[in-house]
Design an enzyme around this catalytic site. Sequence first.
Site, PDB file in Angstrom:
ATOM      1  N   GLU A 159     -22.730   1.609 -13.064  1.00 40.83           N
ATOM      2  CA  GLU A 159     -21.564   3.029 -13.186  1.00 40.83           C
ATOM      3  C   GLU A 159     -20.554   2.474 -14.368  1.00 40.83           C
ATOM      4  OE1 GLU A 159     -19.894   4.231  -9.728  1.00 40.83           O
ATOM      5  OE2 GLU A 159     -17.884   4.685 -10.470  1.00 40.83           O
ATOM      6  N   GLU A 164     -10.892   7.443 -14.927  1.00 41.23           N
ATOM      7  CA  GLU A 164     -10.460   8.216 -13.657  1.00 41.23           C
ATOM      8  C   GLU A 164      -9.116   8.122 -13.503  1.00 41.23           C
ATOM      9  OE1 GLU A 164     -13.120   6.550  -9.992  1.00 41.23           O
ATOM     10  OE2 GLU A 164     -12.697   4.829 -11.215  1.00 41.23           O
TER      11      GLU A 164
END
Lengths: 277, 465
Positions: A159, A164
């Site tokens: 990932e 974020e």
Amino acid sequence: MNQRNQFKLRIMNRIWLRISSACMLVALLSCSDYEQTVTTMNELVIQDEFDTNGAPNSAIWGYDIGTGTNGWGNNELQYYTDRKENVTVQNGYLIITARKESYQGSPYTSARLLTKGKFEQAYGRFEARIRLPWGQGMWPAFWMLGADIDTNPWPAAGEIDIMEFRGQEPSTVLGTVHGPGYSAGESISKSYTLKNDRFDTGFHVFGIEWTPKYVNFYVDDVLYNQITPADVPGEWVFNKPFFILINLAVGGSFVGSPNSETVFPQTMLVDYVRVYK
Amino acid sequence: MKSIKVISIRIALFGFMSFILSNCERNLSGDVEFARFSTNPEVFIDGFSSGLQYFPFQGSKLDAFSVDTEIRYSGSSSMRFDVPNFGDPAGAFAGAIFPDNGGRDLTDYDALTFWAKASQSATINEIGFGSDFGDNKFIVTLNNMRISTAWTKYTIPIPDPSRLVAEKGLFWYAEGPEDGNGYSFWIDELKFEKLGTVAQPRPAMFNGIDESVETFIGTNISIDGLTQTFNLASGQNVTVSAAPSYFTFKSSNVDVARVNENGMVSIVGSGTAKITALLAGVRAQGSLTINSVGTFVPAPTPTRNPADVISVFSDAYTNIPVDFYNGFFAPFQTTLGGAVNIGGENVIRYTQLNFVATEFKNPTVNLSQMTHFHVDIQIQEPINPGDFISIELGDFGPNNAFGGGDDSSGRVTFTSTSLTRNTWISLDIPLAQFGLASRNNMAQIFFISDATISTLLVDNMYFYK
């Protein structure tokens, strides 16, 4: 033309279109003696400028619907839908809206778009221009998963979190990689904090440049991290195709629940997504 | 098509871009710049900034403020504030303004910031800027600021910096003892800053509530609960009280109601109007819907012989001394309002009524010769089946003081069937109906609705025989 000038020109091209918000940046660039080489890959592979009103282009984007298992593995509180109330394209922007509403047993709704099975690529430059939401409990992300995830479960599939953000930390974003032996709390991560600015009041470019030897993380014109195979305490799994995800989660272990001061609805506006090689 | 459009924009904007770029190399000619007040952001760094003055509030401990060279956050000194103990003859509280009467242009900044700590954890009642002992036109107050014994940075955002082109009030505060005890706090590096992270403005009027009121021509209503809320870089929301002049008020019907820049609504006609507000282009939460029933009709003028009357509130008689028409009894009373003048007539107007007392204990009144209580009331809202108004009389008994076991009180209730809307209701109640043990030391008249009836007009309260 050397690479640095190419980058500068590319930035300029964007700015011609976004002059009102970006003239400060031009002023800074032109005044600065130091120019960082941020990106080197400039051959466009795919782009979505979100110029057609209505549902997002189904040739590029699919959806995750529902709550997944344990709130998509993170105790997230929202129910993802593909309703226009949660995801739509208007006036040149992809708009993902998190709402406080009781829906299918969940207290919030939102949306998660992904290119799985539609667009997958190993290596390249992946970037998006986004205005983020704000407030305790908002967790937007622009990220990637290994395309073999159905047969090679997370974290082995890998990932890459290009961006974020925690709504309660309005000036800070994080870039992270997860893989076997370095996932979740042990992931390899670095944050980037804006000086005298925040991510919910204007658009910012979030990107990675990914080669066999490294993943570079950048925000606007600042390269703030490089992760190489030597930096991960396990297998380097970033050597195969990945797909793109864009979502706005509400609550969950990364960010905590919204509180009484969190204002709903909240929107994540995406101006474009572009992939280069 | 798109590329053609882009090129045309480039051509059109080329001149502008060149201008921006050239701005880095040399400044614009001085000819085009307007004269500005001082843009000095500093208030107190290690001493008074240029032009800064100190004026304590009347009644405050005048020497509460001093410059401390021992305890400071950085540099050579800080501002020290010594809050007095309860009962300190030097003053009941600490409070002052720090103006620069030359005026400062603060439009480049978005917040007043400072570092502060205290000798104990405490809550500073009011702290902010914009107080100048003049109109306080742009006063800003952070209420109940928590302070601890550790140096902490505080941010008081400017509701709309564009308004502060010539601001005199750079800093002010008011703080009383904590549980009766004085203490000290220190402030350092006090200055205006452009943080760039003061964001997501959410202004409000009436604290974000949509209020409505029935009223008359000639009435004035003050808009309160004016606040501005920002989200700061810390992720915390901070709400400050903001002066009315930061807001732009709008009436949906200026033939019914108008608002001035001080937030005062004047009722000028009959009909409905909605008052809303903007702050720096952002719509304030909350509103005031006015239903003006038109010209105020006064209560019937009393005709009884003054010799037979003991009057508490009436323009027709000489009234006894009254302590108050609204005791604001905490914590259960919601009732606001009191005596007002509408079109030259003195009346009492209560809003948000649950209960309210008029008190006249200096001295109490001997009603032994009286037989009746008269009052005119008017209800300005729809009357529902469960609505009622109770009138209660309170007598303080032989000790002539509240409490002591000799007080007596009694009430008479009027249910919805005996009440009509928007007209004066004249009540003449025999005192015997109140069932009082004594009425020689009468001191209180209550109106009670338990919130069934919200707005009540009262006039001509008197006892007679």
